[in-house]
Design a protein around this motif. Structure first.
Motif, short mmCIF file in Angstrom:
data_model
loop_
_atom_site.label_atom_id
_atom_site.label_comp_id
_atom_site.label_asym_id
_atom_site.label_seq_id
_atom_site.Cartn_x
_atom_site.Cartn_y
_atom_site.Cartn_z
N SER A 16 0.83 -1.20 0.00
CA SER A 16 0.00 0.00 0.00
C SER A 16 0.87 1.26 0.00
CB SER A 16 -0.92 -0.02 1.22
OG SER A 16 -1.66 1.17 1.29
N PHE A 28 2.47 1.71 -3.48
CA PHE A 28 1.53 2.24 -4.47
C PHE A 28 1.19 3.70 -4.19
CE2 PHE A 28 0.57 -2.17 -5.69
CZ PHE A 28 0.54 -2.02 -7.06
N THR A 29 1.07 4.04 -2.93
CA THR A 29 0.79 5.44 -2.58
C THR A 29 1.94 6.34 -3.02
OG1 THR A 29 -0.55 4.76 -0.69
CG2 THR A 29 0.31 7.02 -0.67
N ASN A 30 3.17 5.91 -2.74
CA ASN A 30 4.34 6.70 -3.14
C ASN A 30 4.45 6.80 -4.66
OD1 ASN A 30 5.04 7.16 -0.50
ND2 ASN A 30 6.52 5.49 -0.41
N ALA A 31 4.22 5.68 -5.35
CA ALA A 31 4.29 5.70 -6.82
C ALA A 31 3.21 6.62 -7.39
CB ALA A 31 4.14 4.30 -7.37
N GLY A 32 2.01 6.55 -6.83
CA GLY A 32 0.93 7.42 -7.28
C GLY A 32 1.24 8.89 -7.03
N TYR A 33 1.82 9.16 -5.89
CA TYR A 33 2.20 10.54 -5.56
C TYR A 33 3.24 11.05 -6.56
CZ TYR A 33 4.14 14.46 -2.96
OH TYR A 33 4.58 15.69 -2.59
N GLU A 42 3.85 9.96 -9.61
CA GLU A 42 3.23 10.11 -10.93
C GLU A 42 2.35 11.36 -10.98
OE1 GLU A 42 1.32 6.53 -12.24
OE2 GLU A 42 3.14 5.35 -11.93
N GLY A 43 1.65 11.63 -9.89
CA GLY A 43 0.82 12.83 -9.83
C GLY A 43 1.65 14.10 -9.91
#
Length: 203
Positions: free
Chosen positions: A23, A26-31, A33-34
């Protein structure tokens, strides 16, 4: 209780630990990418605005003026010119030389926000460089800023182009025209064109 007993006694603990790890990844990767998407979006919007409202209109007008100079020089270079035509030809060549010496950075309105941002980065790099100084020349900001190096390279190319145009070689010794000078050059060119019998439709 040793580590093996802890992990083997409750498989739910291992699942929860793995779930938390996945989790977080994925949160870090999403951040990341954002952030990247946001930067790209802002850069693209800034480019689009700058191109549409500054770059293209100024470039178009400067191109039209340079083209008008070339057309007038061709028109006024006919055999057996009158004294008036010779004077107009000399003035047009002078204007062409001045236009060949124009740099975009000289006529574009300053982007105060970008300048402030660049100054912040330059100040930060200067502070870092002073802390890590190994004998580099800290007085030369170009050694710290790749963007300045790129601008200097582009200006060098503009100087070469100016030397290749009609009358451009002598323009190198003159000061480069600013935005107000371009307005005056445009007025002079339009007056020469009108006196030469050209009817221009300027849009």
């Amino acid at each position: 209780m040793d580590d093996e007993d802890f992990w083997s006694s409750d498989p739910k603990v291992l699942q929860d630990s793995e779930w938390s790890k996945i989790s977080n990844e994925f949160t870090n990767a999403g951040y990341r990418e954002g952030i990247t998407a946001g930067k790209e979006s802002a850069l693209q919007q800034g480019f689009d605005d700058g191109f549409a409202h500054t770059g293209a209109p100024l470039g178009r007008e400067l191109g039209i003026l340079r083209g008008l100079c070339s057309a007038l020089i061709a028109l006024l270079s006919r055999p057996n010119p009158t004294d008036t035509a010779q004077a107009a030809l000399a003035e047009t060549r002078e204007i062409a030389a001045q236009l060949a010496n124009v740099r975009f950075s000289d006529i574009v309105p300053p982007d105060l926000e970008a300048l402030a941002h660049a100054r912040e980065h330059l100040d930060a790099k200067m502070s870092e460089a002073e802390a890590d100084s190994d004998g580099e020349d800290l007085a030369d900001p170009a050694s710290l800023n790749e963007e300045l190096k790129g601008k200097r390279d582009l200006e060098g190319l503009e100087d070469l182009m100016a030397q290749m145009t009609a009358g451009g070689g002598s323009a190198a010794t003159q000061s480069r025209p600013k935005a107000a000078d371009i307005v005056q050059l445009k007025g002079r060119l339009l007056a020469i064109a009108e006196a030469s019998g050209l009817k221009l439709q300027w849009s």
